[in-house]
Write an enzyme that holds these catalytic residues in place. Structure first.
Site, PDB file in Angstrom:
ATOM      1  N   GLY A 108      41.869  60.401  27.912  1.00 43.25           N
ATOM      2  CA  GLY A 108      41.369  59.391  26.983  1.00 43.25           C
ATOM      3  C   GLY A 108      40.070  58.751  27.435  1.00 43.25           C
ATOM      4  O   GLY A 108      39.211  59.392  28.059  1.00 43.25           O
ATOM      5  N   ILE A 109      39.945  57.475  27.142  1.00 45.70           N
ATOM      6  CA  ILE A 109      38.725  56.736  27.487  1.00 45.70           C
ATOM      7  C   ILE A 109      38.478  56.805  28.993  1.00 45.70           C
ATOM      8  O   ILE A 109      37.359  57.042  29.449  1.00 45.70           O
ATOM      9  CB  ILE A 109      38.848  55.257  27.044  1.00 45.70           C
ATOM     10  CG1 ILE A 109      38.869  55.152  25.509  1.00 45.70           C
ATOM     11  CG2 ILE A 109      37.722  54.413  27.632  1.00 45.70           C
ATOM     12  CD1 ILE A 109      39.171  53.743  24.985  1.00 45.70           C
TER      13      ILE A 109
ATOM     14  N   ARG B  78      48.491  66.884  32.729  1.00 44.35           N
ATOM     15  CA  ARG B  78      47.148  66.477  32.279  1.00 44.35           C
ATOM     16  C   ARG B  78      46.285  66.056  33.468  1.00 44.35           C
ATOM     17  O   ARG B  78      45.083  66.319  33.510  1.00 44.35           O
ATOM     18  CB  ARG B  78      47.246  65.334  31.275  1.00 44.35           C
ATOM     19  CG  ARG B  78      47.750  65.743  29.902  1.00 44.35           C
ATOM     20  CD  ARG B  78      46.716  66.572  29.120  1.00 44.35           C
ATOM     21  NE  ARG B  78      45.580  65.783  28.682  1.00 44.35           N
ATOM     22  CZ  ARG B  78      45.549  65.069  27.562  1.00 44.35           C
ATOM     23  NH1 ARG B  78      46.572  65.086  26.747  1.00 44.35           N
ATOM     24  NH2 ARG B  78      44.494  64.356  27.252  1.00 44.35           N
TER      25      ARG B  78
ATOM     26  N   GLY C 201      46.545  51.476  30.127  1.00 39.87           N
ATOM     27  CA  GLY C 201      47.199  50.676  29.093  1.00 39.87           C
ATOM     28  C   GLY C 201      48.174  51.517  28.291  1.00 39.87           C
ATOM     29  O   GLY C 201      48.015  52.733  28.178  1.00 39.87           O
TER      30      GLY C 201
ATOM     31  N   ASP D  53      54.465  49.645  20.095  1.00 45.45           N
ATOM     32  CA  ASP D  53      54.284  48.900  18.851  1.00 45.45           C
ATOM     33  C   ASP D  53      55.610  48.659  18.123  1.00 45.45           C
ATOM     34  O   ASP D  53      56.524  49.478  18.162  1.00 45.45           O
ATOM     35  CB  ASP D  53      53.341  49.665  17.910  1.00 45.45           C
ATOM     36  CG  ASP D  53      51.908  49.725  18.420  1.00 45.45           C
ATOM     37  OD1 ASP D  53      51.611  49.069  19.431  1.00 45.45           O
ATOM     38  OD2 ASP D  53      51.088  50.421  17.797  1.00 45.45           O
TER      39      ASP D  53
ATOM     40  N   TYR E 159      50.967  43.873  22.731  1.00 40.18           N
ATOM     41  CA  TYR E 159      49.664  44.445  23.112  1.00 40.18           C
ATOM     42  C   TYR E 159      48.539  43.423  22.912  1.00 40.18           C
ATOM     43  O   TYR E 159      47.669  43.256  23.768  1.00 40.18           O
ATOM     44  CB  TYR E 159      49.428  45.688  22.254  1.00 40.18           C
ATOM     45  CG  TYR E 159      48.240  46.527  22.612  1.00 40.18           C
ATOM     46  CD1 TYR E 159      48.332  47.546  23.561  1.00 40.18           C
ATOM     47  CD2 TYR E 159      47.016  46.343  21.973  1.00 40.18           C
ATOM     48  CE1 TYR E 159      47.239  48.344  23.861  1.00 40.18           C
ATOM     49  CE2 TYR E 159      45.921  47.135  22.271  1.00 40.18           C
ATOM     50  CZ  TYR E 159      46.028  48.137  23.210  1.00 40.18           C
ATOM     51  OH  TYR E 159      44.946  48.926  23.509  1.00 40.18           O
TER      52      TYR E 159
ATOM     53  N   GLY F 181      37.235  49.294  19.886  1.00 42.46           N
ATOM     54  CA  GLY F 181      37.954  49.400  18.620  1.00 42.46           C
ATOM     55  C   GLY F 181      38.866  50.605  18.684  1.00 42.46           C
ATOM     56  O   GLY F 181      39.351  50.980  19.756  1.00 42.46           O
TER      57      GLY F 181
HETATM   58  N1  CAA Z   1      49.141  44.477   7.507  1.00 45.80           N
HETATM   59  C1  CAA Z   1      50.065  44.130   6.587  1.00 45.80           C
HETATM   60  N2  CAA Z   1      51.171  44.832   6.371  1.00 45.80           N
HETATM   61  C2  CAA Z   1      51.368  45.937   7.094  1.00 45.80           C
HETATM   62  C3  CAA Z   1      50.449  46.347   8.073  1.00 45.80           C
HETATM   63  C4  CAA Z   1      49.300  45.579   8.248  1.00 45.80           C
HETATM   64  N3  CAA Z   1      48.340  45.888   9.135  1.00 45.80           N
HETATM   65  N4  CAA Z   1      50.911  47.476   8.654  1.00 45.80           N
HETATM   66  C5  CAA Z   1      52.087  47.764   8.060  1.00 45.80           C
HETATM   67  N5  CAA Z   1      52.347  46.825   7.120  1.00 45.80           N
HETATM   68  C6  CAA Z   1      53.483  46.764   6.212  1.00 45.80           C
HETATM   69  C7  CAA Z   1      53.709  48.118   5.550  1.00 45.80           C
HETATM   70  O1  CAA Z   1      52.840  48.270   4.434  1.00 45.80           O
HETATM   71  C8  CAA Z   1      55.160  48.039   5.160  1.00 45.80           C
HETATM   72  O2  CAA Z   1      55.316  47.255   3.993  1.00 45.80           O
HETATM   73  P1  CAA Z   1      56.248  47.775   2.806  1.00 45.80           P
HETATM   74  O3  CAA Z   1      57.607  47.889   3.438  1.00 45.80           O
HETATM   75  O4  CAA Z   1      56.110  46.687   1.800  1.00 45.80           O
HETATM   76  O5  CAA Z   1      55.668  49.070   2.391  1.00 45.80           O
HETATM   77  C9  CAA Z   1      55.773  47.217   6.284  1.00 45.80           C
HETATM   78  O6  CAA Z   1      54.678  46.558   6.922  1.00 45.80           O
HETATM   79  C10 CAA Z   1      56.466  48.072   7.290  1.00 45.80           C
HETATM   80  O7  CAA Z   1      55.533  49.050   7.751  1.00 45.80           O
HETATM   81  P2  CAA Z   1      56.036  50.408   8.401  1.00 45.80           P
HETATM   82  O8  CAA Z   1      56.789  51.210   7.376  1.00 45.80           O
HETATM   83  O9  CAA Z   1      54.888  51.087   9.100  1.00 45.80           O
HETATM   84  O10 CAA Z   1      57.111  49.789   9.408  1.00 45.80           O
HETATM   85  P3  CAA Z   1      57.636  50.311  10.752  1.00 45.80           P
HETATM   86  O11 CAA Z   1      58.587  49.300  11.274  1.00 45.80           O
HETATM   87  O12 CAA Z   1      58.057  51.726  10.642  1.00 45.80           O
HETATM   88  O13 CAA Z   1      56.333  50.319  11.679  1.00 45.80           O
HETATM   89  C11 CAA Z   1      54.540  49.445  12.891  1.00 45.80           C
HETATM   90  C12 CAA Z   1      55.645  49.126  11.928  1.00 45.80           C
HETATM   91  C13 CAA Z   1      55.118  49.947  14.216  1.00 45.80           C
HETATM   92  C14 CAA Z   1      53.756  48.190  13.137  1.00 45.80           C
HETATM   93  C15 CAA Z   1      53.634  50.565  12.292  1.00 45.80           C
HETATM   94  O14 CAA Z   1      53.147  50.111  11.039  1.00 45.80           O
HETATM   95  C16 CAA Z   1      52.463  50.885  13.175  1.00 45.80           C
HETATM   96  O15 CAA Z   1      52.577  51.653  14.126  1.00 45.80           O
HETATM   97  N6  CAA Z   1      51.294  50.294  12.889  1.00 45.80           N
HETATM   98  C17 CAA Z   1      50.080  50.556  13.667  1.00 45.80           C
HETATM   99  C18 CAA Z   1      49.885  49.486  14.667  1.00 45.80           C
HETATM  100  C19 CAA Z   1      48.567  49.723  15.338  1.00 45.80           C
HETATM  101  O16 CAA Z   1      47.500  49.676  14.722  1.00 45.80           O
HETATM  102  N7  CAA Z   1      48.586  50.003  16.620  1.00 45.80           N
HETATM  103  C20 CAA Z   1      47.375  50.263  17.330  1.00 45.80           C
HETATM  104  C21 CAA Z   1      47.630  51.346  18.330  1.00 45.80           C
HETATM  105  S1  CAA Z   1      46.129  51.931  19.047  1.00 45.80           S
HETATM  106  C22 CAA Z   1      45.668  50.711  20.071  1.00 45.80           C
HETATM  107  O17 CAA Z   1      46.348  49.755  20.294  1.00 45.80           O
HETATM  108  C23 CAA Z   1      44.334  50.921  20.738  1.00 45.80           C
HETATM  109  C24 CAA Z   1      43.459  49.762  20.528  1.00 45.80           C
HETATM  110  O18 CAA Z   1      43.259  48.976  21.447  1.00 45.80           O
HETATM  111  C25 CAA Z   1      42.757  49.611  19.241  1.00 45.80           C
END
Ligand code: CAA
Length: 241
Positions: free
Chosen positions: A13-14, A39, A85, A89, A148, A179
């Site tokens: 990765g990074i 890896r 890191g 989630d 996180y 980002g």
């Molecule tokens: N804002 C508002 N609502 C959201 C949302 C958001 N950002 N993301 C999901 N929801 C809503 C969904 O639309 C859904 O609503 P409905 O039931 O009305 O459709 C509800 O929340 C549940 O969503 P999921 O079906 O996805 O629920 P889940 O429990 O299966 O998963 C979660 C929840 C684990 C948070 C999943 O949505 C997920 O993995 N999200 C991504 C989180 C993310 O961006 N992580 C970053 C990882 S990379 C990183 O961290 C590197 C970095 O530094 C940038």
């Protein structure tokens, strides 16, 4: 001049890109990794950069691991990139104490443990460059990431406090807030969610590891002595902070 540099979580990765660019700049580089031996082996074969396996979340393992690296590379660690890191989630109402603890331990305590292991050497050298990898999600928050976001937000405060302690010793401490970068971690985000996130990035794409490495190289430069306590956001315009 080549310095001894360590990148935690540096075998993919990074971190891997950062390690390679540090080596290309003439530094003596080591990477650390937690678990993925295959890896790490491939990384070392491809780059010639040694990879050391230990858990940055463990104070004792960090003390031992960093001492070993300093011995093997022939000097105190003068450049430290705290990049290791993990994500666990989940929405808060379903988050387990383990999901909380694992992320705080690796992402935030790992930064403390690594800094603690090298800071005395840097103070004795009268030189140090520490770059802590935060996140846009530590600045802006992110649905499903209270653990996180809290840890990464903590990194930003940690950076500003240690910067004050290091300044008189020519130890700079800065943060980068990446980002969404095209790595294994981001690829693990559900596709539908990721599409939505990318649609909100003004640059219209995920970041590349090099985009982040570029910032690291700027901050560790020999003549970057007056840049300390800052946070460099590299996120394609996703969040301006
Ligand atoms: N804002 C508002 N609502 C959201 C949302 C958001 N950002 N993301 C999901 N929801 C809503 C969904 O639309 C859904 O609503 P409905 O039931 O009305 O459709 C509800 O929340 C549940 O969503 P999921 O079906 O996805 O629920 P889940 O429990 O299966 O998963 C979660 C929840 C684990 C948070 C999943 O949505 C997920 O993995 N999200 C991504 C989180 C993310 O961006 N992580 C970053 C990882 S990379 C990183 O961290 C590197 C970095 O530094 C940038």
């Amino acid at each position: 001049m080549g310095r001894v540099a360590v990148v935690t979580g540096g075998s993919r990765g990074i971190g891997a890109r950062v390690a390679v660019e540090l080596k290309e700049a003439g530094h003596k580089v080591a990477a650390t990794y937690a678990g993925n031996e295959e890896r790490a082996r491939e990384f070392t074969e491809e780059t010639g950069i040694p990879a050391y396996k230990f858990d940055v979340g463990s104070f004792a393992e960090c003390e031992k691991g960093f001492a070993q690296i300093a011995e093997d590379l022939g000097g105190p660690v003068e450049i430290l990139i705290n990049n290791a890191g993990i994500t666990r989630d989940g929405v808060l109402h379903r988050m387990t104490p383990e999901q909380w603890q694992d992320v705080i331990q690796t992402n935030l305590s790992g930064c403390f443990n690594a800094c603690r292991a090298v800071i005395e050497g840097m103070r004795e050298s009268g030189f140090g460059r520490i770059v802590n990898v935060g996140s846009v999600n530590g600045q802006a928050g992110q649905y499903g990431q209270v653990n996180y976001a809290a840890a990464k937000s903590g990194i930003h405060g940690f950076t500003k406090a240690l910067a004050q302690e290091g300044a008189r010793h020519h130890i700079t401490v800065n943060a980068i807030a990446p980002g969404y970068v095209d790595t294994d971690m981001v690829r693990a985000v559900p596709e539908k969610v990721l599409e939505k996130i990318i649609s909100r990035i003004p640059a219209g794409r995920l970041g590349r590891a090099h985009d982040i490495a570029r910032g690291v190289m700027f901050l560790v430069a020999e003549d970057a002595d007056f840049i300390t306590g800052s946070t460099l956001s590299i996120n394609g315009g996703q969040h301006m902070y």
